[in-house]
Design a protein around this motif. Sequence first.
Motif: not given
Ligand code: FRU
Length: 428
Positions: A51-52, A75, A87, A120-121, A200-201, A218, A273-274, A338-339
Amino acid sequence: MTGERDDDRRRPSQPPRWTRAQAARIERSADTVAPVIEPPAADPAADLHVWDTWLLRNRHGELADVDGWRVLFSLTAPEKLLPGKRHDVAEIRFFYSRNGTDWHGGETIFRGDALGQRQWAGSALYDGGELYLYYTAAGDDAADELNYTQRIAVGHGGRFVGGEEGVRSEGPWTHEVLLEPDGEWYETESQSRAMIYTFRDPWFFTDPATGQTCLLFEANTPVPPGSDRCGGDGAQQEFNGSVGVAVSPSGDPLSWELRPPLFDAVCVNQELERPHIVVHDGRYYLFVSSHMHTFAPGIRGYDGLYGFVADSLRGEYEPLNGSGLVVTNPASVPYQAYSWIAFPHREEILVGSFYNYREYAGESLDGIADLSEAEQRRRFGGTLSPTIRVAVDGDRTRITGTLAHWDVPTPAEDLPDSPEYVPPEGTD
Ligand code: FRU
């Protein structure tokens, strides 16, 4: 956190905001709806949920070159896990490619040594051969139970070695916590009234106008109970997302000081986010991803990439396309990607993302858990989406087409002429 706030005195007391009036204009349109995604013919990470994702870049935000290879980080979680559980076990792996379309690898970068219960990211800086891998240390290492504490951390001291066959990483890595919320500009976990707080991020960024070294992230803005924000509406006040920033006055990638938020969405949205910036035509395009379910009561938004433009890093960010919406999913598959992550390519901006849930149009993502486990797995993409092409003209943007899944061209590479973009049926 005292004394050093001189920068702040020159600034308006409030950061620029995403207002409820602007967000009320969010609407799917031919310019903002991406095509329905078909699964890729081949997946370079078939045994993983991916994902991210972020690219290894140099200080100036350009794609880094590691002995002829480009590198990205994602991730990841084992594919055998239910997608919704990913997650809780997220781990950063890296992939490498010579041409930006064929990706190989998928080794873990930190081999279980990173901070946090899981990672996480983040973002990744390649600077004079040194690697600085910023990430979110999620969960408190010392706790037995899974928890949601978030700290901004870095791994450094390791290196990449590129050869004919590919890129391998060598440790050891030194891990450090760089930033935690201060409770004044950035909400702490204990101050939070919302479903989940955010800190985060981290995203490395050098301001080309001033040379200032920044780390965006974020966060949430503290809104104490009894505050008159959002007209005193307590329910709206829980939605207090912000884009945070720290600076490194010396340019040292390991030494950061918090500064006040660049932007906030108090009364509008809880998760920006991010956050990341693309400088295009001398203007600062600030992008964030957000979810349908993190908009405040009374605002209907979508899972999407939202963007804002200003004339300087600390400028008065205005929403792109009037509302902020830049890319969203078709109404028939509102959670299919997403992301999103934007990166420059000559006159256009390219946007990567991950392939989330297909063939699902429920009211919220919670409904996924009601499907059989086999269906939850079948509908989860768990890989990167086709890269989206976006034309930019001042404060307007327009999707013009897509490239392949996992396509990361450099600005030196020509892109094909795109045929006229036909958005999917039913844009709303
Ligand atoms: C966005 C997110 C990020 C986080 C990650 C956790 O997709 O919520 O903010 O780092 O996913 O899986």
